[in-house]
Design a protein around this motif. Structure first.
Motif, PDB file in Angstrom:
ATOM      1  N   HIS A  73       0.837  -1.207   0.000  1.00 34.89           N
ATOM      2  CA  HIS A  73       0.000   0.000   0.000  1.00 34.89           C
ATOM      3  C   HIS A  73       0.871   1.257   0.000  1.00 34.89           C
ATOM      4  CE1 HIS A  73      -3.353   2.661   0.784  1.00 34.89           C
ATOM      5  NE2 HIS A  73      -2.691   3.147   1.821  1.00 34.89           N
ATOM      6  N   ARG A  74       1.910   1.254   0.808  1.00 34.14           N
ATOM      7  CA  ARG A  74       2.808   2.415   0.876  1.00 34.14           C
ATOM      8  C   ARG A  74       3.536   2.617  -0.455  1.00 34.14           C
ATOM      9  NH1 ARG A  74       3.478   7.260   3.388  1.00 34.14           N
ATOM     10  NH2 ARG A  74       5.650   7.856   3.183  1.00 34.14           N
ATOM     11  N   VAL A  75       3.966   1.532  -1.094  1.00 35.40           N
ATOM     12  CA  VAL A  75       4.606   1.634  -2.405  1.00 35.40           C
ATOM     13  C   VAL A  75       3.659   2.302  -3.393  1.00 35.40           C
ATOM     14  CG1 VAL A  75       5.396   0.285  -4.404  1.00 35.40           C
ATOM     15  CG2 VAL A  75       6.272  -0.244  -2.121  1.00 35.40           C
ATOM     16  N   ARG A  76       2.395   1.924  -3.362  1.00 43.08           N
ATOM     17  CA  ARG A  76       1.410   2.531  -4.275  1.00 43.08           C
ATOM     18  C   ARG A  76       1.234   4.021  -3.991  1.00 43.08           C
ATOM     19  NH1 ARG A  76      -2.600  -2.533  -3.977  1.00 43.08           N
ATOM     20  NH2 ARG A  76      -1.575  -3.792  -5.559  1.00 43.08           N
ATOM     21  N   LEU A  77       1.193   4.405  -2.710  1.00 39.73           N
ATOM     22  CA  LEU A  77       1.092   5.826  -2.363  1.00 39.73           C
ATOM     23  C   LEU A  77       2.297   6.597  -2.902  1.00 39.73           C
ATOM     24  CD1 LEU A  77      -0.146   5.845   1.353  1.00 39.73           C
ATOM     25  CD2 LEU A  77      -1.400   6.622  -0.662  1.00 39.73           C
ATOM     26  N   ILE A  78       3.463   6.026  -2.740  1.00 37.52           N
ATOM     27  CA  ILE A  78       4.679   6.680  -3.214  1.00 37.52           C
ATOM     28  C   ILE A  78       4.661   6.800  -4.735  1.00 37.52           C
ATOM     29  CG2 ILE A  78       7.193   6.406  -3.438  1.00 37.52           C
ATOM     30  CD1 ILE A  78       7.091   5.196  -0.561  1.00 37.52           C
ATOM     31  N   GLU A  79       4.249   5.749  -5.421  1.00 37.87           N
ATOM     32  CA  GLU A  79       4.172   5.805  -6.880  1.00 37.87           C
ATOM     33  C   GLU A  79       3.171   6.852  -7.342  1.00 37.87           C
ATOM     34  OE1 GLU A  79       3.465   1.704  -7.849  1.00 37.87           O
ATOM     35  OE2 GLU A  79       5.614   1.230  -7.812  1.00 37.87           O
ATOM     36  N   THR A  80       2.074   6.998  -6.611  1.00 44.45           N
ATOM     37  CA  THR A  80       1.095   8.037  -6.926  1.00 44.45           C
ATOM     38  C   THR A  80       1.709   9.419  -6.743  1.00 44.45           C
ATOM     39  OG1 THR A  80      -0.760   6.610  -6.323  1.00 44.45           O
ATOM     40  CG2 THR A  80      -1.174   8.978  -6.320  1.00 44.45           C
ATOM     41  N   ALA A  81       2.457   9.610  -5.654  1.00 43.18           N
ATOM     42  CA  ALA A  81       3.107  10.899  -5.398  1.00 43.18           C
ATOM     43  C   ALA A  81       4.143  11.206  -6.475  1.00 43.18           C
ATOM     44  CB  ALA A  81       3.749  10.901  -4.013  1.00 43.18           C
ATOM     45  N   LEU A  82       4.931  10.211  -6.870  1.00 44.64           N
ATOM     46  CA  LEU A  82       5.924  10.429  -7.918  1.00 44.64           C
ATOM     47  C   LEU A  82       5.251  10.771  -9.244  1.00 44.64           C
ATOM     48  CD1 LEU A  82       8.447   7.581  -7.035  1.00 44.64           C
ATOM     49  CD2 LEU A  82       8.856  10.053  -6.858  1.00 44.64           C
ATOM     50  N   GLY A  83       4.122  10.138  -9.520  1.00 47.35           N
ATOM     51  CA  GLY A  83       3.361  10.462 -10.727  1.00 47.35           C
ATOM     52  C   GLY A  83       2.818  11.882 -10.674  1.00 47.35           C
ATOM     53  N   ALA A  84       2.381  12.295  -9.495  1.00 48.63           N
ATOM     54  CA  ALA A  84       1.870  13.655  -9.329  1.00 48.63           C
ATOM     55  C   ALA A  84       2.982  14.679  -9.541  1.00 48.63           C
ATOM     56  CB  ALA A  84       1.235  13.823  -7.954  1.00 48.63           C
ATOM     57  N   ILE A  85       4.199  14.344  -9.131  1.00 44.21           N
ATOM     58  CA  ILE A  85       5.334  15.242  -9.386  1.00 44.21           C
ATOM     59  C   ILE A  85       5.527  15.389 -10.886  1.00 44.21           C
ATOM     60  CG2 ILE A  85       7.852  15.462  -9.224  1.00 44.21           C
ATOM     61  CD1 ILE A  85       7.611  14.225  -6.385  1.00 44.21           C
ATOM     62  N   ASP A  86       5.478  14.275 -11.599  1.00 44.87           N
ATOM     63  CA  ASP A  86       5.682  14.305 -13.055  1.00 44.87           C
ATOM     64  C   ASP A  86       4.615  15.111 -13.784  1.00 44.87           C
ATOM     65  OD1 ASP A  86       7.954  12.774 -12.729  1.00 44.87           O
ATOM     66  OD2 ASP A  86       6.964  10.883 -13.239  1.00 44.87           O
ATOM     67  N   THR A  87       3.393  15.128 -13.246  1.00 44.37           N
ATOM     68  CA  THR A  87       2.302  15.838 -13.914  1.00 44.37           C
ATOM     69  C   THR A  87       2.082  17.242 -13.363  1.00 44.37           C
ATOM     70  OG1 THR A  87       0.626  14.932 -12.409  1.00 44.37           O
ATOM     71  CG2 THR A  87       1.085  13.688 -14.446  1.00 44.37           C
ATOM     72  N   GLY A  88       2.873  17.617 -12.372  1.00 47.59           N
ATOM     73  CA  GLY A  88       2.740  18.959 -11.814  1.00 47.59           C
ATOM     74  C   GLY A  88       1.616  19.120 -10.809  1.00 47.59           C
ATOM     75  N   ARG A  89       1.060  18.013 -10.315  1.00 45.20           N
ATOM     76  CA  ARG A  89      -0.030  18.085  -9.343  1.00 45.20           C
ATOM     77  C   ARG A  89       0.408  17.682  -7.940  1.00 45.20           C
ATOM     78  NH1 ARG A  89      -4.756  19.359 -10.162  1.00 45.20           N
ATOM     79  NH2 ARG A  89      -5.636  17.950  -8.632  1.00 45.20           N
ATOM     80  N   TYR A  90       1.698  17.543  -7.746  1.00 45.01           N
ATOM     81  CA  TYR A  90       2.200  17.121  -6.444  1.00 45.01           C
ATOM     82  C   TYR A  90       1.897  18.179  -5.392  1.00 45.01           C
ATOM     83  CZ  TYR A  90       5.279  15.639  -2.694  1.00 45.01           C
ATOM     84  OH  TYR A  90       5.760  15.238  -1.482  1.00 45.01           O
ATOM     85  N   GLY A  91       1.483  17.691  -4.241  1.00 42.07           N
ATOM     86  CA  GLY A  91       1.221  18.587  -3.120  1.00 42.07           C
ATOM     87  C   GLY A  91      -0.196  19.117  -3.082  1.00 42.07           C
ATOM     88  N   LEU A  92      -1.017  18.695  -4.032  1.00 39.59           N
ATOM     89  CA  LEU A  92      -2.416  19.116  -4.030  1.00 39.59           C
ATOM     90  C   LEU A  92      -3.267  18.009  -3.426  1.00 39.59           C
ATOM     91  CD1 LEU A  92      -2.700  20.680  -7.600  1.00 39.59           C
ATOM     92  CD2 LEU A  92      -2.228  21.839  -5.422  1.00 39.59           C
ATOM     93  N   CYS A  93      -4.171  18.389  -2.537  1.00 39.53           N
ATOM     94  CA  CYS A  93      -5.060  17.431  -1.879  1.00 39.53           C
ATOM     95  C   CYS A  93      -5.902  16.718  -2.928  1.00 39.53           C
ATOM     96  CB  CYS A  93      -5.951  18.173  -0.878  1.00 39.53           C
ATOM     97  SG  CYS A  93      -7.168  17.101  -0.070  1.00 39.53           S
TER      98      CYS A  93
END
Length: 128
Positions: free
Chosen positions: A71-91
């Motif tokens: 589960h934690r790996v999936r959360l991290i992968e989601t966060a890394l994807g959000a960084i790539d798309t410019g949506r990181y840090g948004l709720c």
């Protein structure tokens, strides 16, 4: 709005990648141990139903730990994807910028503090 600087994002991205690699190694190691028949080994050493129950419990605990890691790996992968798309840090619930202190505490966090509190209390947070 509490926008993150490029330097802050790079720092958090590195932390995410480091944790991601560590967790993937731990999951692989746990799967390797499981495939070596740890349950069979434990169960083979038991001599009564009580001992067998303990062996079952230990196996269940290992599976639960593995599930948490995945589960934690999936959360991290989601966060890394959000960084790539410019949506990181948004709720993910309301779209507001998550505070930098909250992201520093947990770079993979998905919700602002208000939406996380609402989710933990079983209330519905606004959705995007």
């Amino acid at each position: 709005m509490n926008r993150l600087s490029a330097q802050e994002v790079d720092h958090l991205k590195q932390r995410l990648r480091t944790e991601h690699g560590q967790l993937r190694r731990e999951v692989a190691a746990e799967l390797a141990r499981s495939s070596q028949g740890r349950y069979v080994e434990l169960a083979g050493q038991v001599h009564d139903r009580g001992d067998e129950a303990v062996a079952d419990l230990l196996e269940d605990l290992e599976i639960a730990a593995l599930d948490r890691h995945v589960h934690r790996v999936r959360l991290i992968e989601t966060a890394l994807g959000a960084i790539d798309t410019g949506r990181y840090g948004l709720c993910r619930a309301c779209g507001v910028q998550i505070g930098s202190a909250r992201l520093e505490a947990d770079p993979a966090v998905e919700r602002c503090i208000d939406c996380q509190t609402a989710a933990e209390q079983g209330r519905h947070a606004p959705t995007l």
